[in-house]
Design a protein around this motif. Structure first.
Motif, PDB file in Angstrom:
ATOM      1  N   CYS A 110       0.792  -1.241   0.000  1.00 21.38           N
ATOM      2  CA  CYS A 110       0.000   0.000   0.000  1.00 21.38           C
ATOM      3  C   CYS A 110       0.821   1.286   0.000  1.00 21.38           C
ATOM      4  CB  CYS A 110      -0.948   0.006   1.201  1.00 21.38           C
ATOM      5  SG  CYS A 110      -0.090   0.228   2.772  1.00 21.38           S
ATOM      6  N   GLY A 111       2.134   1.181   0.184  1.00 20.87           N
ATOM      7  CA  GLY A 111       2.937   2.404   0.163  1.00 20.87           C
ATOM      8  C   GLY A 111       2.998   3.152   1.476  1.00 20.87           C
ATOM      9  N   ALA A 112       2.348   2.631   2.519  1.00 19.45           N
ATOM     10  CA  ALA A 112       2.435   3.256   3.842  1.00 19.45           C
ATOM     11  C   ALA A 112       3.797   2.933   4.465  1.00 19.45           C
ATOM     12  CB  ALA A 112       1.306   2.726   4.732  1.00 19.45           C
ATOM     13  N   PRO A 113       4.159   3.639   5.544  1.00 17.72           N
ATOM     14  CA  PRO A 113       5.395   3.273   6.253  1.00 17.72           C
ATOM     15  C   PRO A 113       5.316   1.826   6.735  1.00 17.72           C
ATOM     16  CG  PRO A 113       4.617   5.419   6.968  1.00 17.72           C
ATOM     17  CD  PRO A 113       3.521   4.831   6.122  1.00 17.72           C
ATOM     18  N   ALA A 114       6.365   1.061   6.472  1.00 17.06           N
ATOM     19  CA  ALA A 114       6.395  -0.361   6.827  1.00 17.06           C
ATOM     20  C   ALA A 114       7.275  -0.572   8.043  1.00 17.06           C
ATOM     21  CB  ALA A 114       6.922  -1.186   5.656  1.00 17.06           C
ATOM     22  N   THR A 115       6.734  -1.292   9.028  1.00 14.95           N
ATOM     23  CA  THR A 115       7.469  -1.563  10.259  1.00 14.95           C
ATOM     24  C   THR A 115       7.821  -3.039  10.389  1.00 14.95           C
ATOM     25  OG1 THR A 115       5.319  -1.801  11.324  1.00 14.95           O
ATOM     26  CG2 THR A 115       6.434   0.327  11.560  1.00 14.95           C
ATOM     27  N   ARG A 116       7.377  -3.857   9.424  1.00 16.75           N
ATOM     28  CA  ARG A 116       7.532  -5.309   9.563  1.00 16.75           C
ATOM     29  C   ARG A 116       8.150  -5.928   8.315  1.00 16.75           C
ATOM     30  NH1 ARG A 116       2.120  -7.222  12.656  1.00 16.75           N
ATOM     31  NH2 ARG A 116       2.273  -5.740  14.378  1.00 16.75           N
ATOM     32  N   SER A 117       8.783  -7.102   8.511  1.00 12.01           N
ATOM     33  CA  SER A 117       9.396  -7.829   7.403  1.00 12.01           C
ATOM     34  C   SER A 117       8.521  -9.037   7.076  1.00 12.01           C
ATOM     35  CB  SER A 117      10.802  -8.302   7.789  1.00 12.01           C
ATOM     36  OG  SER A 117      11.595  -7.207   8.209  1.00 12.01           O
ATOM     37  N   GLN A 118       7.896  -9.011   5.906  1.00  5.21           N
ATOM     38  CA  GLN A 118       7.032 -10.125   5.477  1.00  5.21           C
ATOM     39  C   GLN A 118       7.896 -11.228   4.895  1.00  5.21           C
ATOM     40  OE1 GLN A 118       3.477 -10.508   5.453  1.00  5.21           O
ATOM     41  NE2 GLN A 118       4.149 -12.593   4.984  1.00  5.21           N
ATOM     42  N   ARG A 119       7.777 -12.436   5.454  1.00  3.22           N
ATOM     43  CA  ARG A 119       8.505 -13.584   4.908  1.00  3.22           C
ATOM     44  C   ARG A 119       7.560 -14.342   3.984  1.00  3.22           C
ATOM     45  NH1 ARG A 119      10.538 -18.776   8.381  1.00  3.22           N
ATOM     46  NH2 ARG A 119      12.259 -19.390   7.024  1.00  3.22           N
ATOM     47  N   PRO A 124       2.691 -16.286   2.312  1.00  3.22           N
ATOM     48  CA  PRO A 124       3.129 -15.861   3.641  1.00  3.22           C
ATOM     49  C   PRO A 124       3.597 -17.065   4.472  1.00  3.22           C
ATOM     50  CG  PRO A 124       1.027 -14.845   3.097  1.00  3.22           C
ATOM     51  CD  PRO A 124       1.316 -15.839   2.012  1.00  3.22           C
ATOM     52  N   ALA A 125       4.693 -16.881   5.201  1.00  2.00           N
ATOM     53  CA  ALA A 125       5.195 -17.962   6.050  1.00  2.00           C
ATOM     54  C   ALA A 125       4.240 -18.200   7.207  1.00  2.00           C
ATOM     55  CB  ALA A 125       6.581 -17.602   6.571  1.00  2.00           C
ATOM     56  N   ARG A 126       4.309 -19.392   7.784  1.00  2.00           N
ATOM     57  CA  ARG A 126       3.543 -19.703   8.998  1.00  2.00           C
ATOM     58  C   ARG A 126       4.335 -19.265  10.212  1.00  2.00           C
ATOM     59  NH1 ARG A 126       2.322 -24.278   5.824  1.00  2.00           N
ATOM     60  NH2 ARG A 126       0.068 -24.550   5.614  1.00  2.00           N
ATOM     61  N   PHE A 127       3.613 -19.016  11.317  1.00  2.00           N
ATOM     62  CA  PHE A 127       4.270 -18.607  12.563  1.00  2.00           C
ATOM     63  C   PHE A 127       5.356 -19.597  12.959  1.00  2.00           C
ATOM     64  CE2 PHE A 127       4.919 -18.295  17.092  1.00  2.00           C
ATOM     65  CZ  PHE A 127       4.921 -16.928  17.321  1.00  2.00           C
ATOM     66  N   GLU A 159      12.643 -18.593  -0.580  1.00  2.00           N
ATOM     67  CA  GLU A 159      12.011 -17.602   0.283  1.00  2.00           C
ATOM     68  C   GLU A 159      12.484 -16.198  -0.039  1.00  2.00           C
ATOM     69  OE1 GLU A 159      12.638 -17.854   4.452  1.00  2.00           O
ATOM     70  OE2 GLU A 159      14.778 -18.261   4.254  1.00  2.00           O
ATOM     71  N   THR A 160      11.562 -15.265   0.158  1.00  2.00           N
ATOM     72  CA  THR A 160      11.865 -13.857  -0.079  1.00  2.00           C
ATOM     73  C   THR A 160      11.254 -13.044   1.059  1.00  2.00           C
ATOM     74  OG1 THR A 160       9.853 -13.687  -1.401  1.00  2.00           O
ATOM     75  CG2 THR A 160      11.909 -14.043  -2.606  1.00  2.00           C
ATOM     76  N   TYR A 161      11.686 -11.795   1.135  1.00  2.00           N
ATOM     77  CA  TYR A 161      11.152 -10.897   2.166  1.00  2.00           C
ATOM     78  C   TYR A 161      10.673  -9.606   1.529  1.00  2.00           C
ATOM     79  CZ  TYR A 161      13.144 -13.964   5.692  1.00  2.00           C
ATOM     80  OH  TYR A 161      13.422 -15.044   6.475  1.00  2.00           O
ATOM     81  N   GLU A 162       9.626  -9.038   2.089  1.00  2.00           N
ATOM     82  CA  GLU A 162       9.125  -7.728   1.650  1.00  2.00           C
ATOM     83  C   GLU A 162       8.836  -6.877   2.873  1.00  2.00           C
ATOM     84  OE1 GLU A 162       5.591  -8.161  -0.651  1.00  2.00           O
ATOM     85  OE2 GLU A 162       6.626  -9.138  -2.328  1.00  2.00           O
ATOM     86  N   ALA A 163       8.972  -5.569   2.718  1.00  2.00           N
ATOM     87  CA  ALA A 163       8.577  -4.651   3.791  1.00  2.00           C
ATOM     88  C   ALA A 163       7.060  -4.500   3.768  1.00  2.00           C
ATOM     89  CB  ALA A 163       9.249  -3.301   3.579  1.00  2.00           C
ATOM     90  N   ARG A 164       6.432  -4.560   4.933  1.00  2.46           N
ATOM     91  CA  ARG A 164       4.974  -4.436   5.029  1.00  2.46           C
ATOM     92  C   ARG A 164       4.593  -3.596   6.250  1.00  2.46           C
ATOM     93  NH1 ARG A 164       2.142  -8.952   2.519  1.00  2.46           N
ATOM     94  NH2 ARG A 164       3.337  -9.432   0.637  1.00  2.46           N
ATOM     95  N   CYS A 165       3.416  -2.951   6.143  1.00  5.95           N
ATOM     96  CA  CYS A 165       2.848  -2.230   7.282  1.00  5.95           C
ATOM     97  C   CYS A 165       2.104  -3.225   8.183  1.00  5.95           C
ATOM     98  CB  CYS A 165       1.906  -1.134   6.801  1.00  5.95           C
ATOM     99  SG  CYS A 165       0.430  -1.800   5.987  1.00  5.95           S
ATOM    100  N   ARG A 166       1.594  -2.750   9.295  1.00  6.94           N
ATOM    101  CA  ARG A 166       0.870  -3.607  10.244  1.00  6.94           C
ATOM    102  C   ARG A 166      -0.344  -4.267   9.576  1.00  6.94           C
ATOM    103  NH1 ARG A 166       0.227  -3.810  15.955  1.00  6.94           N
ATOM    104  NH2 ARG A 166       1.709  -2.129  16.305  1.00  6.94           N
ATOM    105  N   VAL A 167      -1.044  -3.502   8.733  1.00  4.42           N
ATOM    106  CA  VAL A 167      -2.259  -4.029   8.089  1.00  4.42           C
ATOM    107  C   VAL A 167      -1.919  -5.154   7.105  1.00  4.42           C
ATOM    108  CG1 VAL A 167      -4.163  -3.441   6.507  1.00  4.42           C
ATOM    109  CG2 VAL A 167      -3.531  -1.880   8.373  1.00  4.42           C
ATOM    110  N   HIS A 168      -0.840  -5.003   6.359  1.00  2.00           N
ATOM    111  CA  HIS A 168      -0.546  -5.959   5.282  1.00  2.00           C
ATOM    112  C   HIS A 168       0.469  -7.034   5.656  1.00  2.00           C
ATOM    113  CE1 HIS A 168      -2.425  -2.644   2.834  1.00  2.00           C
ATOM    114  NE2 HIS A 168      -3.159  -3.714   2.568  1.00  2.00           N
ATOM    115  N   HIS A 169       0.924  -7.031   6.888  1.00  2.00           N
ATOM    116  CA  HIS A 169       1.804  -8.122   7.337  1.00  2.00           C
ATOM    117  C   HIS A 169       0.941  -9.337   7.638  1.00  2.00           C
ATOM    118  CE1 HIS A 169       4.029 -10.364  10.547  1.00  2.00           C
ATOM    119  NE2 HIS A 169       4.958 -10.266   9.632  1.00  2.00           N
ATOM    120  N   GLU A 170       1.312 -10.488   7.067  1.00  2.00           N
ATOM    121  CA  GLU A 170       0.483 -11.699   7.202  1.00  2.00           C
ATOM    122  C   GLU A 170       1.298 -12.882   7.684  1.00  2.00           C
ATOM    123  OE1 GLU A 170      -2.186 -12.723   3.707  1.00  2.00           O
ATOM    124  OE2 GLU A 170      -0.746 -11.313   2.843  1.00  2.00           O
ATOM    125  N   LEU A 171       0.650 -13.717   8.501  1.00  2.48           N
ATOM    126  CA  LEU A 171       1.193 -15.033   8.851  1.00  2.48           C
ATOM    127  C   LEU A 171       0.154 -16.057   8.425  1.00  2.48           C
ATOM    128  CD1 LEU A 171       2.634 -14.311  12.387  1.00  2.48           C
ATOM    129  CD2 LEU A 171       3.957 -15.019  10.393  1.00  2.48           C
TER     130      LEU A 171
END
Ligand code: ADP
Length: 202
Positions: free
Chosen positions: A159-168, A174-177, A188-200
């Protein structure tokens, strides 16, 4: 060139992947080099040997570094330049930079605090959160103990918002917990994500 702190101190730079932690570490270390200070930069190595390498940012800037297995190898490396912390006239560098600090293991905390006590300016960059968005190893403790903390954000790839999390992502999903931290053979790859778009994945 006086530091605002009286003696040694700890500066911590955290944020998710792609937030510019390496860039900020490189910027601060480059300024110390311009000030003709003695600087040593370390990053985690995959194998046991020391080797000369570089800290590189995703945007392409780099500085010289030494790759080491863990915090005890940093201690040993610094001791090779003078007996570490054993006498007041030891030849410790004025500045120690650490990149990807979350991977130096549980002895990082004591090492960093010893260095700061011994008068060294420690600049530590690392992930504050793991891919589950849980506090990462000994970094939270060092955040509390640091004289200065900079918490950077990346840009959420959704979404282009500030990202505080690393999406695996494993095979694009999305990776499992409880997925293991090291997955043999998986892509595996990683992406920067905000709280809303970070998924497990459940
Ligand atoms: P870190 O050490 O935190 O992983 P780097 O310093 O290596 O970050 O890289 C930061 C650079 O990555 C940014 O300046 C930008 O050029 C690039 N970049 C790539 N993807 C993103 C993203 N999603 N958000 C922000 N920067 C990104």
């Amino acid at each position: 060139l006086k530091s605002p702190y009286h003696g040694g101190h700890l500066e911590v730079i955290v944020g998710p992947m792609f937030s510019g932690k390496s860039e900020e570490l490189i910027r601060r270390v480059t300024r110390a080099v311009i000030a003709r200070q003695q600087v040593a930069v370390f990053k985690p190595a995959i194998d046991d040997r020391y080797h000369a390498t570089q800290v590189a940012s995703h945007a392409g800037r780099s500085i010289e570094a030494v790759a080491v297995r863990d915090a005890s190898a940093i201690r040993a490396h610094l001791a090779g330049q003078g007996p570490l912390l054993s006498s007041p006239e030891t030849e410790l560098p004025e500045v120690v930079g650490l990149d990807e600090a979350q991977f130096f293991g549980p002895d990082l905390g004591p090492l960093v605090l010893d260095l700061a006590e011994a008068g060294v300016r420690v600049i530590l960059a690392g992930l504050d959160l793991d891919f589950r968005a849980e506090p990462f190893g000994c970094i939270p403790d060092l955040l509390a103990r640091a004289e200065s903390v900079e918490k950077l954000t990346a840009i959420c790839t959704v979404c282009g918002a500030p990202a505080t999390r690393s999406q695996r992502l494993i095979g694009g999903q999305p990776a499992r917990f409880d997925d293991p931290v090291v997955l043999v053979g998986a892509q595996e790859t990683y992406e920067a994500r905000c709280r809303v778009h970070h998924e497990l994945r459940r």
